[in-house]
Design a protein around this motif. Structure first.
Motif, PDB file in Angstrom:
ATOM      1  N   GLU A 249       0.820  -1.214   0.000  1.00 60.85           N
ATOM      2  CA  GLU A 249       0.000   0.000   0.000  1.00 60.85           C
ATOM      3  C   GLU A 249       0.853   1.263   0.000  1.00 60.85           C
ATOM      4  O   GLU A 249       0.463   2.275  -0.577  1.00 60.85           O
ATOM      5  CB  GLU A 249      -0.940  -0.025   1.195  1.00 60.85           C
ATOM      6  CG  GLU A 249      -2.040  -1.075   1.061  1.00 60.85           C
ATOM      7  CD  GLU A 249      -3.001  -1.072   2.224  1.00 60.85           C
ATOM      8  OE1 GLU A 249      -2.630  -0.554   3.302  1.00 60.85           O
ATOM      9  OE2 GLU A 249      -4.126  -1.576   2.067  1.00 60.85           O
ATOM     10  N   ILE A 250       2.023   1.197   0.634  1.00 63.55           N
ATOM     11  CA  ILE A 250       2.921   2.361   0.634  1.00 63.55           C
ATOM     12  C   ILE A 250       3.409   2.648  -0.779  1.00 63.55           C
ATOM     13  O   ILE A 250       3.414   3.802  -1.237  1.00 63.55           O
ATOM     14  CB  ILE A 250       4.117   2.128   1.580  1.00 63.55           C
ATOM     15  CG1 ILE A 250       3.650   2.070   3.034  1.00 63.55           C
ATOM     16  CG2 ILE A 250       5.160   3.233   1.415  1.00 63.55           C
ATOM     17  CD1 ILE A 250       3.051   3.362   3.537  1.00 63.55           C
ATOM     18  N   HIS A 251       3.811   1.589  -1.498  1.00 64.13           N
ATOM     19  CA  HIS A 251       4.261   1.790  -2.874  1.00 64.13           C
ATOM     20  C   HIS A 251       3.119   2.251  -3.762  1.00 64.13           C
ATOM     21  O   HIS A 251       3.307   3.087  -4.658  1.00 64.13           O
ATOM     22  CB  HIS A 251       4.868   0.493  -3.422  1.00 64.13           C
ATOM     23  CG  HIS A 251       6.207   0.164  -2.833  1.00 64.13           C
ATOM     24  ND1 HIS A 251       6.740  -1.101  -2.837  1.00 64.13           N
ATOM     25  CD2 HIS A 251       7.125   0.949  -2.199  1.00 64.13           C
ATOM     26  CE1 HIS A 251       7.921  -1.082  -2.242  1.00 64.13           C
ATOM     27  NE2 HIS A 251       8.174   0.154  -1.855  1.00 64.13           N
ATOM     28  N   ALA A 252       1.921   1.684  -3.537  1.00 70.56           N
ATOM     29  CA  ALA A 252       0.749   2.104  -4.316  1.00 70.56           C
ATOM     30  C   ALA A 252       0.446   3.574  -4.069  1.00 70.56           C
ATOM     31  O   ALA A 252       0.129   4.322  -5.007  1.00 70.56           O
ATOM     32  CB  ALA A 252      -0.454   1.243  -3.948  1.00 70.56           C
ATOM     33  N   LEU A 253       0.561   4.003  -2.814  1.00 72.78           N
ATOM     34  CA  LEU A 253       0.319   5.405  -2.483  1.00 72.78           C
ATOM     35  C   LEU A 253       1.366   6.305  -3.129  1.00 72.78           C
ATOM     36  O   LEU A 253       1.054   7.415  -3.583  1.00 72.78           O
ATOM     37  CB  LEU A 253       0.328   5.587  -0.960  1.00 72.78           C
ATOM     38  CG  LEU A 253      -0.133   6.945  -0.436  1.00 72.78           C
ATOM     39  CD1 LEU A 253      -1.550   7.254  -0.906  1.00 72.78           C
ATOM     40  CD2 LEU A 253      -0.065   6.981   1.091  1.00 72.78           C
ATOM     41  N   PHE A 254       2.607   5.805  -3.218  1.00 72.71           N
ATOM     42  CA  PHE A 254       3.657   6.568  -3.898  1.00 72.71           C
ATOM     43  C   PHE A 254       3.312   6.767  -5.375  1.00 72.71           C
ATOM     44  O   PHE A 254       3.444   7.866  -5.927  1.00 72.71           O
ATOM     45  CB  PHE A 254       5.009   5.865  -3.774  1.00 72.71           C
ATOM     46  CG  PHE A 254       6.045   6.373  -4.748  1.00 72.71           C
ATOM     47  CD1 PHE A 254       6.633   7.613  -4.570  1.00 72.71           C
ATOM     48  CD2 PHE A 254       6.396   5.621  -5.866  1.00 72.71           C
ATOM     49  CE1 PHE A 254       7.567   8.098  -5.485  1.00 72.71           C
ATOM     50  CE2 PHE A 254       7.322   6.092  -6.779  1.00 72.71           C
ATOM     51  CZ  PHE A 254       7.908   7.332  -6.590  1.00 72.71           C
TER      52      PHE A 254
ATOM     53  N   GLY B   6      -8.108  -1.626  -2.778  1.00 74.94           N
ATOM     54  CA  GLY B   6      -8.483  -2.244  -1.509  1.00 74.94           C
ATOM     55  C   GLY B   6      -7.770  -1.624  -0.322  1.00 74.94           C
ATOM     56  O   GLY B   6      -6.807  -0.859  -0.455  1.00 74.94           O
ATOM     57  N   GLY B   7      -8.248  -1.940   0.879  1.00 72.26           N
ATOM     58  CA  GLY B   7      -7.589  -1.522   2.107  1.00 72.26           C
ATOM     59  C   GLY B   7      -7.513  -0.024   2.283  1.00 72.26           C
ATOM     60  O   GLY B   7      -8.476   0.708   2.053  1.00 72.26           O
ATOM     61  N   ALA B   8      -6.312   0.434   2.672  1.00 73.36           N
ATOM     62  CA  ALA B   8      -6.112   1.852   2.980  1.00 73.36           C
ATOM     63  C   ALA B   8      -6.304   2.730   1.750  1.00 73.36           C
ATOM     64  O   ALA B   8      -6.777   3.865   1.862  1.00 73.36           O
ATOM     65  CB  ALA B   8      -4.713   2.066   3.569  1.00 73.36           C
ATOM     66  N   ILE B   9      -5.952   2.229   0.561  1.00 69.32           N
ATOM     67  CA  ILE B   9      -6.098   3.022  -0.667  1.00 69.32           C
ATOM     68  C   ILE B   9      -7.574   3.328  -0.921  1.00 69.32           C
ATOM     69  O   ILE B   9      -7.952   4.453  -1.249  1.00 69.32           O
ATOM     70  CB  ILE B   9      -5.491   2.283  -1.875  1.00 69.32           C
ATOM     71  CG1 ILE B   9      -3.998   2.027  -1.665  1.00 69.32           C
ATOM     72  CG2 ILE B   9      -5.723   3.090  -3.147  1.00 69.32           C
ATOM     73  CD1 ILE B   9      -3.162   3.265  -1.483  1.00 69.32           C
ATOM     74  N   GLY B  10      -8.419   2.317  -0.749  1.00 69.07           N
ATOM     75  CA  GLY B  10      -9.854   2.530  -0.928  1.00 69.07           C
ATOM     76  C   GLY B  10     -10.418   3.503   0.078  1.00 69.07           C
ATOM     77  O   GLY B  10     -11.267   4.348  -0.257  1.00 69.07           O
ATOM     78  N   PHE B  11      -9.944   3.414   1.333  1.00 69.13           N
ATOM     79  CA  PHE B  11     -10.420   4.347   2.365  1.00 69.13           C
ATOM     80  C   PHE B  11     -10.005   5.773   2.051  1.00 69.13           C
ATOM     81  O   PHE B  11     -10.801   6.709   2.195  1.00 69.13           O
ATOM     82  CB  PHE B  11      -9.879   3.938   3.733  1.00 69.13           C
ATOM     83  CG  PHE B  11     -10.158   4.956   4.807  1.00 69.13           C
ATOM     84  CD1 PHE B  11     -11.420   5.067   5.368  1.00 69.13           C
ATOM     85  CD2 PHE B  11      -9.166   5.840   5.227  1.00 69.13           C
ATOM     86  CE1 PHE B  11     -11.689   6.022   6.341  1.00 69.13           C
ATOM     87  CE2 PHE B  11      -9.423   6.791   6.199  1.00 69.13           C
ATOM     88  CZ  PHE B  11     -10.692   6.884   6.759  1.00 69.13           C
ATOM     89  N   LEU B  12      -8.763   5.965   1.595  1.00 71.77           N
ATOM     90  CA  LEU B  12      -8.299   7.311   1.258  1.00 71.77           C
ATOM     91  C   LEU B  12      -9.097   7.890   0.090  1.00 71.77           C
ATOM     92  O   LEU B  12      -9.406   9.080   0.064  1.00 71.77           O
ATOM     93  CB  LEU B  12      -6.804   7.283   0.914  1.00 71.77           C
ATOM     94  CG  LEU B  12      -5.850   7.101   2.095  1.00 71.77           C
ATOM     95  CD1 LEU B  12      -4.419   6.896   1.606  1.00 71.77           C
ATOM     96  CD2 LEU B  12      -5.911   8.293   3.044  1.00 71.77           C
ATOM     97  N   GLY B  13      -9.442   7.031  -0.872  1.00 70.55           N
ATOM     98  CA  GLY B  13     -10.278   7.491  -1.972  1.00 70.55           C
ATOM     99  C   GLY B  13     -11.652   7.911  -1.492  1.00 70.55           C
ATOM    100  O   GLY B  13     -12.197   8.926  -1.936  1.00 70.55           O
ATOM    101  N   GLU B  14     -12.222   7.127  -0.559  1.00 74.36           N
ATOM    102  CA  GLU B  14     -13.535   7.477  -0.005  1.00 74.36           C
ATOM    103  C   GLU B  14     -13.462   8.771   0.787  1.00 74.36           C
ATOM    104  O   GLU B  14     -14.368   9.617   0.712  1.00 74.36           O
ATOM    105  CB  GLU B  14     -14.041   6.347   0.893  1.00 74.36           C
ATOM    106  CG  GLU B  14     -15.447   6.565   1.414  1.00 74.36           C
ATOM    107  CD  GLU B  14     -15.966   5.390   2.229  1.00 74.36           C
ATOM    108  OE1 GLU B  14     -17.106   5.472   2.715  1.00 74.36           O
ATOM    109  OE2 GLU B  14     -15.224   4.403   2.392  1.00 74.36           O
ATOM    110  N   PHE B  15     -12.388   8.961   1.532  1.00 71.45           N
ATOM    111  CA  PHE B  15     -12.243  10.210   2.285  1.00 71.45           C
ATOM    112  C   PHE B  15     -12.014  11.384   1.335  1.00 71.45           C
ATOM    113  O   PHE B  15     -12.400  12.514   1.633  1.00 71.45           O
ATOM    114  CB  PHE B  15     -11.091  10.113   3.291  1.00 71.45           C
ATOM    115  CG  PHE B  15     -11.158  11.169   4.361  1.00 71.45           C
ATOM    116  CD1 PHE B  15     -12.059  11.048   5.412  1.00 71.45           C
ATOM    117  CD2 PHE B  15     -10.349  12.290   4.315  1.00 71.45           C
ATOM    118  CE1 PHE B  15     -12.146  12.025   6.389  1.00 71.45           C
ATOM    119  CE2 PHE B  15     -10.424  13.267   5.293  1.00 71.45           C
ATOM    120  CZ  PHE B  15     -11.334  13.134   6.336  1.00 71.45           C
TER     121      PHE B  15
END
Length: 426
Positions: free
Chosen positions: A3-8, A53-62
Motif C-alpha cells: 500500500e505504501i508503494h501504491a500510495l507513492f 483495496g484496504g487503505a487506498i480505498g479508504f483514502l479514496g472514499e475520504f
C-alpha cells in the motif's frame, strides 16, 4: 505492490497531472481529467500497479468526503447570484422530468429494476468536480461560470437529498424516514447555530489561532467534518450530505472575514492530497474491460452516456436570453459532467438491491466518460468562440476533432430538442 508503494504511485500521478496541463498539447485539459485517466492506466484495467483495496480505498472514499466538504464551503449564493440559481433550479426540474420519462421507458422495456434511482442519477451535475475546472480555466468569476455553478448546485443538491429520501422510504419505511428527518433537523440547527456564533471576536480568535503551531482551527474544522459525517453514517444517510453540511458550517463562520484563511488551509489539504486521491482511485476502480464484455454492455454504456447529455442539454434552451448562443453547448456539456454522486448513489442502489449491477457499472462508466470528455470539449469550444488559437500539432488536432464533435452534437441535440417540442420539419 504494498500500500505504501501504491500510495507513492498515486502521489506521483497527482504531481504529474497538473504538470502535464502546463504543456501546450494538454493546455485545455483539466487536471482532474488527467488524474482520472492516469488512474485507469495504473489500475487493474491496464497496468495493474495499484488496486483500491484496504487503505487506498479508504483514502479514496475520504477524498470524496473532502470533495463535498470543500464544495460546501465554496458554495456562495451571493457570488453565484439569485438569477443563476433560479435558472439552474428550473433547468434541473425540467431535466428531472425528462429523466423520469427516459427511466420510465427503460423500465417498461425491462432494462431497469428501480427507475426512480436512475431518474435521479441522470440529471446530476458534479459541482465539486466543476469548481477546480472552472477555476483553472479562468471561467469561475464570469457570467458563464456563474450559470454553470447555478446549474451544478441544483444538479447536485436536488438528487443528493432526494436519493437519500428515496432510499430511506424504500427500506424500513417509518424508522428510516424518522432518521432522515432527524439528520436534516440537526444539519439545519448546526448551520443556524454557526450563523449566530459568527462575530468579530470569534473571527479575531480564529485568525490568531491560525498562526499557532497546532493550527487549532483546522483541527476543529476537521472535527466538525468528522462529527457530521459520522452522524450521517449512523442515521443511514449519505456520508457526503454530512460533509456538505460541515462545509456550509465552516463557510458560515469565516466567509468574508479575516478568518477566511481557514478555508485556504482546508482547500490546500483537500486539493493538495485527498481530492486528487479520489479522482485517481475512481480511475483505479473503473473496470474498463467489463464495459465491453458484450454488445449489451456497450449498448447500456452508450444509452446512459446519451441520457446524461440529452437530459441536461434540452433545458439549456432556457438560457438562450441570458448567455450568448455559442455558450449554450459548452453549458450543456458542463451541466452533464458528473461522477461523485453517480458513484455514491449506484453503490447504495446495488447494496440495497434497488439497482442492477450491470446498470450501475454502465452508469459509472458513462459518468467517467463525461468527466474525461465533456469539460475539455466545452473549454475548447469556449476558447474557439473567444478567438483563441491552438498552439502545437497535438492541440490543433484536438481543436479540429472538437469542432467536428461539436458540429455533430449540435445537430443531434437540435434534432432531439425539435422532436421534444413537437416539430416535424427537420
Amino acid at each position: 505492490m504494498s500500500e505504501i508503494h501504491a500510495l507513492f504511485v498515486m502521489g506521483f500521478v497527482a504531481v504529474v497531472a497538473p504538470l502535464l496541463v502546463r504543456l501546450p498539447a494538454f493546455a485545455r485539459l483539466p487536471a482532474v481529467v488527467l488524474e482520472l485517466i492516469l488512474g485507469i492506466l495504473i489500475g487493474p484495467s491496464v497496468l495493474g500497479w495499484v488496486t483500491s483495496g484496504g487503505a487506498i480505498g479508504f483514502l479514496g472514499e475520504f477524498g470524496l468526503i473532502f470533495l463535498f466538504f470543500q464544495a460546501g464551503f465554496e458554495f456562495n449564493p451571493e457570488t453565484i447570484g439569485a438569477g443563476a440559481l433560479r435558472l439552474g433550479a428550473i433547468a434541473w426540474l425540467a431535466a428531472f422530468g425528462l429523466s423520469s420519462l427516459f427511466a420510465g421507458l427503460l423500465s417498461m422495456m425491462g432494462l431497469l429494476h428501480s427507475p426512480l434511482l436512475v431518474a435521479l442519477v441522470l440529471p446530476t451535475t458534479g459541482f465539486g468536480v466543476l469548481l477546480p475546472i472552472l477555476r483553472e480555466s479562468g471561467n469561475l468569476d464570469t457570467s458563464f461560470g456563474r450559470h454553470v455553478l447555478g446549474a451544478a448546485v441544483a444538479g447536485e443538491l436536488g438528487p443528493l437529498v432526494l436519493a437519500s429520501i428515496v432510499l430511506a422510504h424504500q427500506h424500513h419505511h417509518l424508522h428510516e424516514t424518522i432518521l432522515t428527518i432527524v439528520f436534516f433537523a440537526v444539519a439545519t440547527g448546526t448551520i443556524l447555530t454557526a450563523q449566530r456564533m459568527r462575530s468579530r471576536r470569534l473571527t479575531v480568535m480564529i485568525a490568531g489561532w491560525m498562526h499557532d503551531r497546532s493550527i487549532l482551527p483546522v483541527r476543529i474544522a476537521l472535527l466538525i467534518l468528522l462529527a457530521l459525517v459520522s452522524l450521517a453514517n449512523e442515521l443511514g444517510m449519505e456520508l457526503v450530505l454530512g460533509a456538505y453540511t460541515a462545509g456550509l458550517v465552516i463557510a458560515m463562520l469565516v466567509r468574508d472575514t479575516r478568518a477566511e484563511i481557514l478555508e485556504d488551509r482546508l482547500m490546500s489539504i483537500g486539493s493538495g492530497f485527498f481530492i486528487p486521491l479520489f479522482f485517481i482511485t475512481s480511475g483505479v476502480e473503473f473496470n474498463l474491460p467489463a464495459l465491453f464484455t458484450s454488445l449489451g454492455s456497450v449498448a447500456r454504456l452508450i444509452l446512459f452516456l446519451a441520457g446524461f447529455l440529452i437530459i441536461r442539454a434540452i433545458p439549456v434552451r432556457l438560457y438562450k436570453g441570458v448567455l450568448p448562443e455559442n455558450d449554450l453547448l459548452p453549458l450543456a456539456l458542463l451541466s452533464s459532467t458528473t461522477l461523485s454522486l453517480v458513484v455514491a448513489v449506484t453503490y447504495l442502489g446495488v447494496r440495497t438491491g434497488d439497482m442492477l449491477p450491470e446498470n450501475a457499472s454502465a452508469l459509472v462508466g458513462a459518468a467517467v466518460i463525461t468527466v474525461a470528455v465533456f469539460p475539455p470539449l466545452a473549454l475548447l469550444l469556449r476558447a474557439k468562440g473567444e478567438g483563441a488559437k491552438p498552439e502545437g500539432a497535438v492541440a490543433i488536432a484536438v481543436h479540429r476533432a472538437a469542432d467536428l464533435a461539436a458540429e455533430q452534437l449540435s445537430r443531434f441535440i437540435g434534432f432531439v430538442t425539435a422532436k421534444a417540442a413537437g416539430k416535424r420539419d427537420i
